[in-house]
Design a protein around this motif. Structure first.
Motif, PDB file in Angstrom:
ATOM      1  N   ARG A  76       0.847  -1.209   0.000  1.00 10.54           N
ATOM      2  CA  ARG A  76       0.000   0.000   0.000  1.00 10.54           C
ATOM      3  C   ARG A  76       0.874   1.247   0.000  1.00 10.54           C
ATOM      4  NH1 ARG A  76      -5.229  -1.021   0.694  1.00 10.54           N
ATOM      5  NH2 ARG A  76      -5.685  -3.230   1.066  1.00 10.54           N
TER       6      ARG A  76
ATOM      7  N   ARG B  21      -3.085   7.786  -0.299  1.00 11.80           N
ATOM      8  CA  ARG B  21      -2.383   7.252   0.866  1.00 11.80           C
ATOM      9  C   ARG B  21      -3.185   6.095   1.468  1.00 11.80           C
ATOM     10  NH1 ARG B  21      -1.549  11.983   2.975  1.00 11.80           N
ATOM     11  NH2 ARG B  21       0.302  12.565   1.780  1.00 11.80           N
ATOM     12  N   GLY B  22      -2.514   4.988   1.674  1.00 12.16           N
ATOM     13  CA  GLY B  22      -3.187   3.832   2.260  1.00 12.16           C
ATOM     14  C   GLY B  22      -3.764   2.876   1.234  1.00 12.16           C
TER      15      GLY B  22
END
Lengths: 278, 157, 756
Positions: free
Chosen positions: A204, A230-231
């Motif tokens: 990720r 993000r993530g």
């Protein structure tokens, strides 16, 4: 009579700057001298090019570097630390103008001019650069994003000079990506630029920083786009979300060189391609 | 201001204002009119001279900055014994047509070949991209520089 | 002894026709010793500057010298100071040298007043204190809008010129209706800046004897001579126009230099000192002529087997505010509009329209690139419609020896059509396109174009011009070629050296080709229209042979039969004074042209060319990169292959630049991108490696078989490049996306968006 001062060291330069706030500090001259043929002479020039204290690349503790403001693109292109640790900056320097501009143009000069199309600026933003500014009263350090305050406006007082740019060491394994889309392949003004840095953790996107040039009144971070990514695992779906976020946060303009539609569309495509490359 | 500089191997002392363009001082004060003006904004490269060995657009250099440097203009490129190899190949391969970009091209090519002796054609094009030529389509210049490169290599063997 | 004669023979062989003799002006250019107009200084010389209109259309009410400036330091010239007729004479007298008070201003950047001062900076200061009072009136900038004549720029209808070419008896509509297929297209091309790297400039001075001397950057000294006679009310005895070494022209220094020469002369006359008038780059881009923007509607009718049956073309050129050379440019445009294809039924209509933009004018190709772009886009579409290869469709329809063109001209000899297409086809077939990888953003495509270009002046133009050239023995023992043909980089001096050396049978360094001055050379006609080698070169060759024969017969009559030619010539000159031969051009027999019906032999002969362009399109950024460029051109005979290759490659890149990157952006009639940073031309990195193939199908009436090469390479690569982008994106975009130039990244994006 227009005065031409070539201070011998930094204190002399700062003293000259304090004494003559109307004089033009000039590094490589590649911006200042454009179309100067029949221009009225300036009140004076403070020549900073080649000043030892403002020139060269030095190591910082922790793996970063400090780049003197009057370091030329040509010098940066020949520096192994820049090539190895900050290939993003190296790639951008390689596309500034062509050989003649690279021989004279400086990183600090690009920051001082602060054109929305400055080619070295998106990398500095994506690499979390810190600008070191000095006056006779001392030195202060400003995050580059805060240093950019408007269209061709920077947070620099009339008695200050940009003395250095510090780049912290990037995260181990971070991917760095540069893409300049100009009017032609060399010696060109940018239409869209993207500087991106990201690293993955467990498949990720753990952190990502995207800086764009020529899409706003100044070089900008695409924070909403970064947040959207993000993530996430780098996928078409994540790229789609990123494109939507990008559409919401930049509003480029039409000008002689390109169109708003083109700038936005290309910026979206470049973000997508970067995400898919991770 | 007074400027001490070495131009084409000769020490010169020039009294002028530092903000002036190096190009104008070369052409108007020193009579070195081989350096040409094409655009006045660092786009075309016709005014290229070598400053401490590096190519610069002389229209973008305030003359105060040449203090203590070594300059080479086109007038100083050939030795006394004929043409520089790059000048020679430019003529033979048709790399000079109207000739107005030629001084800048020749000096930049000299720098490029010395800086990266084994540069590929593509890399040579990149190194020379600051010099605009409207006559040749660039091919003859590239061919001339490659020929000069090869001949310099063989002379080093 | 043997050694000496051998080296002389070697020198002769190296300099003979067909050899790549090093340019005779090369050494001076690489050393930087060649002197261009801005390199020249005259005692007491002042610097000139032009005050221009900032409005596109209006009536000049006043020119005011504002207070706050000491006007005694400078000289100001207005229309009142013109001793002759206030016009830049070329074809018509519609364009003033300076707009007079009460007269119309017809475009932005039109010249209104002139300033001369001892320094450029002072002239610039005065410029800022000179105010123009112009009553603005409505303007029109679009040539199709101008056709409605709501705003009047020229005559009653804004039409500068019309032409009609008709071939075949049948009604064109009926004929089109009877074809199996009709492809219809609307094509637009933009203005193009010549972007010679040396900006325009002139120096004028008046002698105490009343002679006006003008030296500068130019293509056509006698055009300036003619314009100055009218403007300055001088006869030829009081006027000398001399070319300085000229840093590129490409057509841009064909007609506009007369304007600058006139301005410099008017300033010098009033100031009483020499005046140098050099344009800054922005001024040059903004005020001087460009390639005519065009709108071309083209209908191509053909049968299922691929045979072209009917062609109907409607051509509109935007002439800008004055006629200048527009009617001649339009003529060439319509004469090439049907293309190098056989067709019994053809109609071509052409109109040039006036608008309130700075006049458009000569640029390499001279109208043909615009119409070539249209017909080669059409050919590409027709081949695709039938599923034929682009080569096959063209081979099937191409003009060959013995065929007749759209003006019913019978092609007899020197038709390299098959050879040029075969040459590029062979290279293309040996180098297939790379396969696209769908995981990347890159798509590959290939475009082909095939075209022709008439060499020399149209129709009876060369007979009317009757160009002359002289070969003489100069006092210092050199043979001198005297003509008004200017070397603007294309290699005239080298080519004439070789033609004369070969004709005289001497080594090339025995020949000299000086830059022309109108008091020293005969009028050989202008340096334009791909005519210099074919027409002037021919008379140079004939004069050389005639001179050689005369010297040889004198030598044998006087007992010097064994003497080398140069020595014999010197001996002869001692007895006979200067010896020279002048030959006037005689067009080949059988050239019949009817200017009323536009039928007959439009040109003495044609050059033929084909090219293949491979591109890479990045579908992320819509950028186009050129991977391959193969260009074959039939030049008749390459007098100097290095020079010819240089002409082809330079023209090719100008065409590719026009296709993909170059644009002139007008805002309210003013050029908005008037700097090299935004009016871009290709760099080393944009240009492809070029594969150039010279084909030689000799033209019986050219020197050693040579015909024109200057313009043809400009005509076709633009269409091949657009076709290549179309091919690369053929699964993504319909072909109309590439019918307007430039095929810029923005245009490609728009096309992809419209089709998705």
């Amino acid at each position: 009579m227009s005065e031409f001062l070539s201070p011998k060291d930094l204190p002399a330069a700062l003293a000259a700057r304090a004494a003559h706030p109307d004089y033009i500090p000039v590094a490589g001259g590649t911006d200042y001298m454009v179309a100067s043929k029949d221009r009225l002479p300036p009140p004076g020039i403070i020549n900073l090019f080649g000043l030892g204290a403002l020139t060269g690349v030095t190591d910082l503790d922790g793996g970063g570097v400090r780049i003197g403001a009057c370091t030329t693109y040509a010098t940066l292109l020949g520096d192994a630390r820049i090539a190895n640790t900050f290939p993003l900056l190296r790639d951008a320097c390689r596309e500034v103008g062509a050989s003649q501009i690279q021989a004279r143009g400086t990183l600090g000069g690009n920051i001082a001019t602060s054109s929305p199309v400055g080619d070295s600026l998106p990398p500095l933003l994506a690499l979390d650069a810190v600008i070191c500014v000095a006056s006779s009263a001392g030195e202060r350090r400003v995050a580059y994003e805060d240093f950019l305050v408007g269209y061709r406006k920077i947070d620099l007082a009339a008695d200050e000079l940009i003395v250095a740019i510090e780049l912290p060491a990037p995260h181990v394994g971070a991917m760095q990506h540069w893409r300049k889309v100009g009017t032609r392949r060399a010696q060109s003004i940018s239409k869209v630029m993207m500087a991106a840095v990201a690293h993955l953790d467990d498949g990720r996107i753990a952190d990502i920083r995207i800086a764009l040039g020529a899409v706003a009144d100044r070089t900008v971070r695409a924070r909403a786009t970064e947040d959207a990514l993000r993530g996430s695992a780098p996928s078409e779906e994540a790229a789609k979300r990123a494109r939507e976020a990008l559409r919401g946060e930049i509003t480029p303009i039409d000008d002689l060189r390109s169109t708003a539609e083109y700038r936005l569309g290309v910026a979206e495509n470049l973000v997508r391609r970067f995400v898919l490359s991770l | 201001m007074n400027i001490e500089v070495t131009i084409n191997g000769e020490s010169r002392s020039i009294e002028t204002e530092g903000h002036r363009r190096l190009l104008d001082v070369l052409r108007e004060e020193l009579g070195l009119v081989g350096t040409k003006e094409g655009c006045g904004e660092g786009e075309c490269g016709a005014c290229t001279v070598l400053m401490d060995g590096e190519p610069v657009n002389s229209c973008l250099v305030p003359v105060g900055q040449i203090q203590g440097t070594q300059l080479t203009t086109i007038e100083g490129m050939a030795g006394s014994d004929g043409l520089h190899i790059i000048q020679d190949t430019l003529v033979r391969y048709g790399g000079a047509q109207c000739g107005i970009c030629t001084p800048g091209v020749a000096l930049c090519a000299k720098w490029a070949v010395e800086k990266e002796p084994g540069a590929s054609k593509e890399r040579l094009r990149e190194l020379l991209a600051g010099n605009i030529c409207r006559c040749t389509g660039y091919q003859a210049i590239v061919d001339a520089v490659v020929a000069a490169q090869n001949s310099s290599e063989s002379s080093h063997e | 002894m043997g050694h000496a004669s051998n080296s002389s023979e070697e020198a002769k062989a190296k300099g003979s026709v067909g050899k790549g003799l090093a340019r005779v002006d090369g050494a001076a250019k690489v050393r930087g010793t060649a002197r261009y107009v801005d390199d020249l200084k005259f005692p007491g010389m002042h610097h000139g500057l032009t005050k221009r209109s900032e409005v596109p259309h209006g009536i000049l009410r006043g020119i005011h010298k504002r207070e706050g400036f000491d006007w005694s330091q400078v000289v100001v010239v207005t229309a009142e100071d013109i001793p002759g007729r206030n016009t830049i004479l070329l074809i018509e007298e519609d364009q003033p040298a300076l707009v007079a008070i009460g007269a119309h201003v017809r475009h932005v950047d039109e010249a209104i007043a002139l300033i001369a001062a001892p320094t450029r900076a002072l002239a610039r200061e005065a410029h800022g204190f000179l105010d123009l009072e112009i009553e603005e009136i409505p303007a029109v900038f679009d040539c199709e809008e101008a056709l409605s004549a709501e705003v009047n720029v020229y005559g009653d209808d804004n039409i500068l010129k019309t032409y009609l070419i008709e071939k075949g008896d049948a009604d064109i509509e009926e004929k089109l209706a009877s074809c199996d297929h009709v492809v219809e297209g609307l094509y637009r091309t933009q203005a193009q800046e010549q972007m010679y790297i040396e900006p325009q400039g002139m120096i004028a001075s008046w002698g105490e004897d009343g002679v006006c001397h003008i030296i500068g950057s130019m293509q056509c000294p006698f055009y300036i001579q003619k314009a100055m006679r009218a403007l300055l009310a001088l006869d030829d005895d009081n006027l000398v126009v001399e070319q300085a070494v000229t840093g590129g022209g490409f057509g841009g220094k064909e007609e506009y230099p007369s304007m600058i020469a006139g301005h410099a002369a008017l300033l010098a006359r009033k100031a009483g000192v020499p005046v140098k008038l050099i344009y800054e780059r922005d001024e040059d881009i903004a005020a001087t002529t460009k390639r005519h923007p065009s709108v071309v509607r083209h209908r191509l009718g053909f049968d299922a087997d691929g045979t072209i049956r009917a062609i109907d073309v409607d051509v509109i050129f935007d002439g800008g505010a004055y006629l200048t050379l527009t009617q001649v440019v339009l003529s060439r445009g319509v004469l090439h509009a049907a293309g190098p294809y056989k067709c019994e039924n053809t109609r071509v209509r052409g109109r040039a329209v006036a608008t309130n933009t700075p006049p458009h004018g000569a640029f390499r190709g001279f109208g043909a690139p615009q119409t070539t772009f249209a017909y080669e886009r059409q050919t590409q579409k027709a081949a695709a419609l039938l599923g034929m290869s682009p080569f096959e469709f063209r081979e099937h329809n191409m003009l060959r020896d013995g065929d007749r063109t759209a003006t019913s001209q019978l092609l007899e000899g020197s038709v390299g059509s098959e050879d040029v297409l075969r040459a590029v086809k062979e290279v293309a077939e040996a180098n297939p396109l790379p396969k696209d990888d769908p995981a990347t953003s890159i798509r590959h495509g290939r475009g082909v174009a095939f075209y022709f270009h008439g060499a020399g002046f149209t129709g009876s133009g060369e007979a009317r011009l009757a160009g002359r050239a002289t070969v003489a023995l100069a006092e210092d023992g050199h043979f001198e070629v005297r003509s008004s043909s200017t070397d603007i980089g294309q290699g005239v001096q080298t080519m004439f050296t070789q033609i004369a050396a070969t004709g005289l049978g001497v080594e090339p360094d025995a020949v000299r080709v000086p830059t022309p001055a109108t008091d020293r050379v005969p009028d050989s006609g202008p340096t334009v229209a791909s005519r210099t080698c074919m027409v002037v070169g021919r008379v140079v060759g004939q004069a050389s042979v005639a001179l050689k024969n005369r010297i040889e017969s004198w030598a044998s009559e006087n007992g010097f039969g064994d003497m080398p030619l140069r020595q014999a010539a010197t001996a002869m000159a001692k007895v006979e004074g200067e010896i020279s031969e002048t030959v006037q051009y005689a067009p080949p027999p059988g050239i019949v042209w009817d200017d009323e019906t536009y039928t007959g032999s439009a040109y003495p002969c044609y050059g033929w060319a084909a090219c293949v362009i491979d591109v890479r399109v990045d579908t992320d950024t819509y950028e186009v990169a050129i991977d391959r460029c193969v260009h074959a051109v039939d030049v008749g005979k390459a007098i100097n292959p290095v020079v010819v290759k240089g002409q082809i490659e330079g023209g090719t890149l100008q065409s590719l630049g026009w296709a993909l990157w170059e644009d002139v952006i007008y805002k309210n009639g003013k050029v908005a991108n008037d700097r090299m940073t935004n009016c871009i031309v290709p760099t080393f990195s944009d240009a492809p490696e070029m594969h150039t193939i010279i084909v030689e199908e000799p033209f019986a009436n050219g020197p050693y078989g040579a015909k024109g090469v200057g313009e043809i390479p400009m005509d076709g690569p633009c269409a091949a490049a657009a076709g290549a982008v179309e091919h690369a994106l053929s699964t993504l975009v319909s072909s109309e996306g590439f019918d307007a130039l430039p095929v810029s990244p923005e245009a490609i994006q728009r096309a992809m968006r419209l089709d998705s």
